[in-house]
Design a protein around this motif. Structure first.
Motif: not given
Ligand SMILES: O=C(O)CCC(=O)C1=CC=C[C@@H](O)[C@@H]1C(=O)O
Ligand SMILES: [Mg+2]
Length: 379
Positions: A18-22, A135-137, A161-163, A190-192, A213-215, A262-264, A290-293, A315-317
């Motif tokens: 699973p992937f958990t964000t704010s 990588i984004s964790l 490493i992005k947390v 911080a995802n806003s 620090i992102e967003q 930049v997320k395309i 940036g990535g969007m999984l 980047g996140d890729t």
């Molecule tokens: O593509 C990834 O490995 C994850 C990138 C990531 O951190 C995010 C993807 C989609 C939405 C958010 O949760 C977050 C971001 O904000 O960057």
């Protein structure tokens, strides 16, 4: 080129972990792969990256699929298109819906690159033979649980490493991470989740030597970020707030950020990404992708844009195996020591493997020349 058919392959992909964000926890990823097919039967592929729910942005996968079926696919079918840059213009009267637009626009870029027998990255103006990735964790249930995850990814060689942070999981959390990893290139997202009322918390993060620090603030905000940037040393990187060339320009002029992610999909496609790239480059604002999984198609498109010269930060890729036991492309994306070698094959650089894709397929919607844009207004 003339596009005859558009197919929307709707997939449900189980994530390894699973992937958990704010804003919550994600277990399954619903992905739409857009296939545009020309008169000769050649296919181009793009990935619609909208989230399942409108939490990251206002778009969500169902809305993106509807917008693509009702408007964007019928608008392109049977039209004489000389260059993928024209697609952004064709879509222009239709407001926002950027991820829907991008899914099909990136597919047209891939098709065009395949038609002329060139790798997509070169067609975009990229020059790098390899790109560095981080990588984004996501958040873990406890602070302790993030340590072995970071250790694993540092050992795999990821370049940063992005947390994720959120109110209550910030200063002490980052202090704890830094105690274990004093020197790694580390950033937080911080995802806003904060407002200007939290300025003391955000200032306190300055002591941890973060890359950025992102967003930190509101997902559409530009003004408060400028106020915040004046009060903290850590560079602000904007993610959610940047969804067009125009607001990238506003953010740069106001000093709202020192870095842009930049997320395309978020900006509406590759043409807009290139415009933002050129603007940022002219203003000495470094970029990263940036990535969007994403599944493989989105990963390859991300790698292609990252070959442009001002994408100077990792980047996140990450590798396909970051989220998937089996990706839908052959060969999969592999980061070795945090470096991905860019494919020289035409288009995005790997084949969509339908044996694999079909394992995840819910259904395929087919749009043909019999489907007109379903508009009430017409001219
Ligand atoms: O593509 C990834 O490995 C994850 C990138 C990531 O951190 C995010 C993807 C989609 C939405 C958010 O949760 C977050 C971001 O904000 O960057
Ligand atoms: Mg982000």
């Amino acid at each position: 080129m003339k596009i005859e058919t558009v197919k929307l392959h709707k997939l449900k992909m189980k994530m390894k972990t699973p992937f958990t964000t704010s804003f919550g926890t994600q277990i399954d990823r619903y992905i739409t792969i857009v296939e545009v097919i020309d008169e000769d039967g050649l296919s181009g592929f793009g990935e619609t990256v909208a989230g399942e729910d409108p939490l990251y942005s206002e778009e969500f996968m169902d809305s993106a699929v509807i917008a693509t079926k009702k408007y964007f696919a019928p608008l392109l079918i049977n039209k004489e298109i000389n260059h993928p840059k024209e697609v952004t213009e064709i879509f222009k009267p239709f407001k926002r819906n950027n991820m829907a637009k991008s899914g099909i626009e990136t597919a047209v870029w891939d098709l065009y690159a395949k038609q002329i027998g060139e790798p997509l990255y070169k067609v975009l103006g990229g020059k790098k033979a390899e790109v560095e990735v981080g990588i984004s964790l996501g958040l873990e249930e406890t602070d302790e649980a993030i340590i072995p995850k970071i250790e694993e990814k540092v050992n795999e060689g990821y370049k940063r490493i992005k947390v994720k942070i959120k109110p209550g999981r910030d200063i002490e959390y980052v202090r704890f991470i830094r105690k274990h990893f004093p020197d790694i290139p580390l950033m937080v997202d911080a995802n806003s989740a904060y407002t200007l009322d939290d300025v003391e918390t955000l200032k306190a993060l300055d002591e941890f030597d973060l890359m950025m620090i992102e967003q930190p603030l509101g997902s559409t905000d530009i003004v408060d970020h400028a106020t915040l940037q004046k009060q903290i040393k850590t560079p602000i990187c904007l993610d959610e707030s940047i969804d067009s060339y125009e607001n990238a320009k506003a953010a740069i002029e106001l000093g709202s950020c020192e870095i842009i992610n930049v997320k395309i999909g978020r900006v509406g496609g590759l043409t807009e990404s290139i415009k933002i790239h050129d603007l940022a480059k002219g203003n000495n604002i470094p970029l990263w992708c940036g990535g969007m999984l994403e599944a493989g198609v989105g990963r390859l498109t991300n790698i292609a844009i990252t070959t442009l010269s001002n994408f100077t930060l990792p980047g996140d890729t990450a590798s396909s195996s970051r989220y998937w036991d089996m990706d839908i492309i052959t060969p999969e994306v592999v980061a070795k020591d945090g470096v991905v070698t860019v494919s020289e094959a035409p288009g995005i650089g790997a084949e969509v493997d339908f044996d694999k894709l079909n394992e995840y397929l819910i259904e395929t919607d087919v749009i043909t020349k019999n489907d007109q844009p379903q508009m009430v207004f017409f001219n």
